[in-house]
Design a protein around this motif. Structure first.
Motif, PDB file in Angstrom:
ATOM      1  N   ARG A  74       0.849  -1.181   0.000  1.00  0.00           N
ATOM      2  CA  ARG A  74       0.000   0.000   0.000  1.00  0.00           C
ATOM      3  C   ARG A  74       0.895   1.244   0.000  1.00  0.00           C
ATOM      4  O   ARG A  74       1.928   1.282   0.660  1.00  0.00           O
ATOM      5  CB  ARG A  74      -0.866  -0.034   1.239  1.00  0.00           C
ATOM      6  CG  ARG A  74      -1.870   1.043   1.293  1.00  0.00           C
ATOM      7  CD  ARG A  74      -2.783   0.868   2.480  1.00  0.00           C
ATOM      8  NE  ARG A  74      -4.104   1.188   2.026  1.00  0.00           N
ATOM      9  CZ  ARG A  74      -5.201   0.755   2.558  1.00  0.00           C
ATOM     10  NH1 ARG A  74      -5.150  -0.046   3.584  1.00  0.00           N
ATOM     11  NH2 ARG A  74      -6.354   1.121   2.090  1.00  0.00           N
ATOM     12  N   VAL A  75       0.471   2.271  -0.756  1.00  0.00           N
ATOM     13  CA  VAL A  75       1.221   3.523  -0.818  1.00  0.00           C
ATOM     14  C   VAL A  75       0.802   4.398   0.360  1.00  0.00           C
ATOM     15  O   VAL A  75      -0.389   4.634   0.571  1.00  0.00           O
ATOM     16  CB  VAL A  75       0.945   4.278  -2.144  1.00  0.00           C
ATOM     17  CG1 VAL A  75       1.708   5.594  -2.184  1.00  0.00           C
ATOM     18  CG2 VAL A  75       1.312   3.409  -3.327  1.00  0.00           C
ATOM     19  N   PRO A  86       3.045   6.980  -6.986  1.00  0.00           N
ATOM     20  CA  PRO A  86       3.591   6.012  -7.943  1.00  0.00           C
ATOM     21  C   PRO A  86       3.359   6.403  -9.404  1.00  0.00           C
ATOM     22  O   PRO A  86       3.929   5.798 -10.301  1.00  0.00           O
ATOM     23  CB  PRO A  86       2.857   4.708  -7.597  1.00  0.00           C
ATOM     24  CG  PRO A  86       1.676   5.099  -6.796  1.00  0.00           C
ATOM     25  CD  PRO A  86       1.984   6.409  -6.163  1.00  0.00           C
ATOM     26  N   CYS A  87       2.561   7.445  -9.658  1.00  0.00           N
ATOM     27  CA  CYS A  87       2.323   7.843 -11.050  1.00  0.00           C
ATOM     28  C   CYS A  87       3.522   8.588 -11.638  1.00  0.00           C
ATOM     29  O   CYS A  87       3.594   8.794 -12.843  1.00  0.00           O
ATOM     30  CB  CYS A  87       1.061   8.698 -11.175  1.00  0.00           C
ATOM     31  SG  CYS A  87       1.252  10.417 -10.633  1.00  0.00           S
ATOM     32  N   LYS A  89      -1.509  14.386  -2.230  1.00  0.00           N
ATOM     33  CA  LYS A  89      -1.786  15.584  -3.020  1.00  0.00           C
ATOM     34  C   LYS A  89      -1.977  15.276  -4.506  1.00  0.00           C
ATOM     35  O   LYS A  89      -2.222  16.156  -5.297  1.00  0.00           O
ATOM     36  CB  LYS A  89      -0.635  16.592  -2.880  1.00  0.00           C
ATOM     37  CG  LYS A  89      -0.399  17.102  -1.496  1.00  0.00           C
ATOM     38  CD  LYS A  89      -1.371  18.200  -1.199  1.00  0.00           C
ATOM     39  CE  LYS A  89      -1.022  18.850   0.136  1.00  0.00           C
ATOM     40  NZ  LYS A  89      -1.879  19.949   0.435  1.00  0.00           N
ATOM     41  N   CYS A  90      -1.849  14.006  -4.869  1.00  0.00           N
ATOM     42  CA  CYS A  90      -1.943  13.607  -6.292  1.00  0.00           C
ATOM     43  C   CYS A  90      -3.052  12.577  -6.465  1.00  0.00           C
ATOM     44  O   CYS A  90      -4.221  12.890  -6.310  1.00  0.00           O
ATOM     45  CB  CYS A  90      -0.586  13.081  -6.764  1.00  0.00           C
ATOM     46  SG  CYS A  90      -0.477  12.864  -8.556  1.00  0.00           S
TER      47      CYS A  90
END
Length: 175
Positions: free
Chosen positions: A152-153, A160-161, A169-170
């Protein structure tokens, strides 16, 4: 795409095992129609192939009922699929000369796929088995724990993008 088009070869009916030389099929524009019980051809096909009626039948279509001629044909489909002695009715078809109905479709495996905006239609005969995408992607029963395949991030980790922003924030913002 609102129709499933294909090219099809049509000739008078013959036994492919015993007829030599076999009549060469004439090529016509066709559509696959899973809503049609039987296949149909236009007067253009009848005339071009020199077909003789083998009977008459009453047909029921979206535009009404009428009596029409019945013909026996051989049909050459893509992928070198040939079907002998197909019973077809003569009808008025919009923009095509052959309608391939369920009488033909149900004899084999009919598949439509779409990937990257490219639609492909394939048909093989005889059928090689049941193709059921629901069966391949069965739902996980409720209350059964699932195992993650990746870590999990965390909210404060880099996204990860690859944007360089923190995950919160993304991509994590939409969650």
């Amino acid at each position: 795409m609102n129709v499933i088009p294909t090219k099809v070869g049509i000739s008078e009916a013959f036994d492919p095992q015993t007829t030599d030389p076999a009549p060469f099929p004439k090529i016509f524009d066709a559509i696959w129609d899973t809503g049609a019980t039987n296949s149909a051809i236009t007067e253009k096909v009848v005339s071009a192939c020199g077909l003789k009626p083998v009977g008459m039948v009453r047909v029921h279509t979206a535009s009404g009922e009428y009596e029409t001629n019945v013909y026996l044909i051989n049909m050459a489909l893509p992928n070198k699929v040939g079907i002998a002695n197909v019973r077809v009715t003569e009808g008025v078809l919009a923009d095509v000369d052959v309608l391939i109905g369920m009488d033909v479709i149900s004899r084999g495996d009919f598949c439509i796929t779409n990937s990257d905006g490219h639609t492909a239609v394939s048909f093989q005969m005889p059928s090689v088995g049941i193709i059921d995408f629901d069966q391949h992607h069965q739902r996980v029963p409720q209350n059964v724990p699932t195992q993650r395949s990746a870590q999990r991030v965390g909210r404060n980790q880099p996204c990860p993008c690859g944007s360089g922003k923190k995950y919160k924030k993304c991509c994590g913002k939409s969650l």
